[in-house]
Motif scaffolding. Sequence first.
Motif, PDB file in Angstrom:
ATOM      1  N   LEU A  99       5.777   3.836   9.319  1.00  0.00           N
ATOM      2  CA  LEU A  99       7.230   3.180   8.749  1.00  0.00           C
ATOM      3  C   LEU A  99       7.398   1.796   9.362  1.00  0.00           C
ATOM      4  CD1 LEU A  99       9.085   6.753   9.068  1.00  0.00           C
ATOM      5  CD2 LEU A  99       7.989   5.548   6.953  1.00  0.00           C
ATOM      6  N   ASP A 100       7.331   1.797  10.735  1.00  0.00           N
ATOM      7  CA  ASP A 100       7.663   0.453  11.311  1.00  0.00           C
ATOM      8  C   ASP A 100       6.810  -0.804  10.840  1.00  0.00           C
ATOM      9  OD1 ASP A 100       9.266   1.734  13.067  1.00  0.00           O
ATOM     10  OD2 ASP A 100       7.793   1.915  14.621  1.00  0.00           O
ATOM     11  N   GLU A 101       5.428  -0.534  10.310  1.00  0.00           N
ATOM     12  CA  GLU A 101       4.773  -1.365   9.619  1.00  0.00           C
ATOM     13  C   GLU A 101       5.205  -1.684   8.248  1.00  0.00           C
ATOM     14  OE1 GLU A 101       1.639  -3.373  11.090  1.00  0.00           O
ATOM     15  OE2 GLU A 101       3.030  -2.668  12.629  1.00  0.00           O
ATOM     16  N   GLY A 102       6.194  -1.036   7.939  1.00  0.00           N
ATOM     17  CA  GLY A 102       6.631  -1.272   6.265  1.00  0.00           C
ATOM     18  C   GLY A 102       5.829  -0.725   5.413  1.00  0.00           C
ATOM     19  N   ILE A 103       4.693   0.094   5.677  1.00  0.00           N
ATOM     20  CA  ILE A 103       3.951   0.872   4.654  1.00  0.00           C
ATOM     21  C   ILE A 103       4.810   1.710   3.688  1.00  0.00           C
ATOM     22  CG2 ILE A 103       2.046   2.536   4.265  1.00  0.00           C
ATOM     23  CD1 ILE A 103       1.010   1.186   6.922  1.00  0.00           C
ATOM     24  N   GLU A 104       4.497   1.896   2.497  1.00  0.00           N
ATOM     25  CA  GLU A 104       5.287   2.751   1.710  1.00  0.00           C
ATOM     26  C   GLU A 104       4.951   4.150   1.680  1.00  0.00           C
ATOM     27  OE1 GLU A 104       6.165   3.440  -3.008  1.00  0.00           O
ATOM     28  OE2 GLU A 104       5.078   1.900  -2.354  1.00  0.00           O
ATOM     29  N   MET A 132       0.742  -1.492  -0.009  1.00  0.00           N
ATOM     30  CA  MET A 132       0.038   0.000   0.055  1.00  0.00           C
ATOM     31  C   MET A 132       0.899   1.262  -0.059  1.00  0.00           C
ATOM     32  SD  MET A 132      -2.921   1.274   2.915  1.00  0.00           S
ATOM     33  CE  MET A 132      -3.758  -0.088   2.377  1.00  0.00           C
ATOM     34  N   LYS A 133       0.669   1.907  -1.062  1.00  0.00           N
ATOM     35  CA  LYS A 133       1.325   3.449  -1.180  1.00  0.00           C
ATOM     36  C   LYS A 133       0.726   4.678  -0.250  1.00  0.00           C
ATOM     37  CE  LYS A 133       2.169   5.089  -5.232  1.00  0.00           C
ATOM     38  NZ  LYS A 133       2.721   5.444  -6.424  1.00  0.00           N
ATOM     39  N   ALA A 134       1.243   5.419   0.408  1.00  0.00           N
ATOM     40  CA  ALA A 134       0.556   6.189   1.488  1.00  0.00           C
ATOM     41  C   ALA A 134       1.384   7.377   1.088  1.00  0.00           C
ATOM     42  CB  ALA A 134       0.549   5.785   2.738  1.00  0.00           C
ATOM     43  N   PRO A 138      -1.284   7.931  -4.802  1.00  0.00           N
ATOM     44  CA  PRO A 138      -1.062   7.114  -3.296  1.00  0.00           C
ATOM     45  C   PRO A 138      -2.446   6.194  -3.279  1.00  0.00           C
ATOM     46  CG  PRO A 138      -1.737   9.195  -2.903  1.00  0.00           C
ATOM     47  CD  PRO A 138      -1.505   9.271  -4.113  1.00  0.00           C
ATOM     48  N   ASP A 139      -2.236   4.970  -2.642  1.00  0.00           N
ATOM     49  CA  ASP A 139      -3.563   4.142  -2.311  1.00  0.00           C
ATOM     50  C   ASP A 139      -4.400   4.894  -1.412  1.00  0.00           C
ATOM     51  OD1 ASP A 139      -2.964   2.193  -4.119  1.00  0.00           O
ATOM     52  OD2 ASP A 139      -1.247   1.581  -2.675  1.00  0.00           O
TER      53      ASP A 139
END
Length: 311
Positions: free
Chosen positions: A20-25, A1-3, A79-80
């Motif tokens: 960021l910790d969750e690895g979300i872009e 998911m791009k944010a 972004p998504d």
Amino acid sequence: MKAVFMGTPDFAVPCLKAMLDEGIEVAAVVTQPDKPKGRGKKLAMPPVKELAIENGIQVYQPKRVKDGEFVEILKEINPDIIVVVAFGQILSKEILSIPKYGCINVHGSLLPKYRGAAPVNWAIINGEKKTGITTMYMDEGLDTGDMILKSEVEIGDDETAGELYHRLSSLGAQVLKDTIGAISKGNAPREKQDDSISTYAHMMDKKLGAIDWKKQPHEIVNLVRGTNPWPGAYTGYNGNTMKIWEVAEYDSCTGDSEPGRITSVSDDGIVVSCANGCIIVKEIQMPNKKRMKVSEYLKGNEIEKGVSLGA
């Protein structure tokens, strides 16, 4: 998911860190322009910008996020999802329509109560016993969108706005994480707000800190807590402004003095008469001096019994 993440003050930092910790872009961070700060009036970066730079994220600081040129930038990023936390600008309908999962807001109250700019302060000033975090799908109104998740906390009897603000910022990060998780799985709830029970938490200004001694003891205590650390509660004392940082209701009070009258002074504090009772002032700040307990102030200064506080 791009944010894309939109936020400005330290309240928003834990939410960006959680993403960021969750690895979300996080393709970009959008924040308010740098502003002069301190006595030297040097330009200071918003806290969210500092974290973004540390993580190598592209930062945008448009004066008006609605401007066509910046809207085109957002469309190019595509972004998504757009996550908004205490950003400080209203998003246009055009921006709201860009991400396929919508624009998500993290708000520091149990909506629909305390929509607006200062929900943490007003919850305390108004004597609420609980508050929390609500995530919602944004629409064109001010904090009126459909709610997703809520998390409730009790407000401590002596808790200040600054202390509650810090607690809610951490809670907001967890609720945001759960919200994005539910959206990505396609099972996020969606609940319309009941406008008939909504309240509005308008922006704080310095005038709100002025103490009206004709109010009840608990109202004055709540004002002091709810304006700490900004704008701070204050009153007049012998032509000077006395900032008041800590108070409590005072039980041993005759209640027969006019509101604002200092009835006693000791190392325990300054007892002041108000409507139907008294409060005891425990921490003050006089002009050109630091905040200090009354007991410390009295070591080299005098507070006169019998003086009336006020404008």
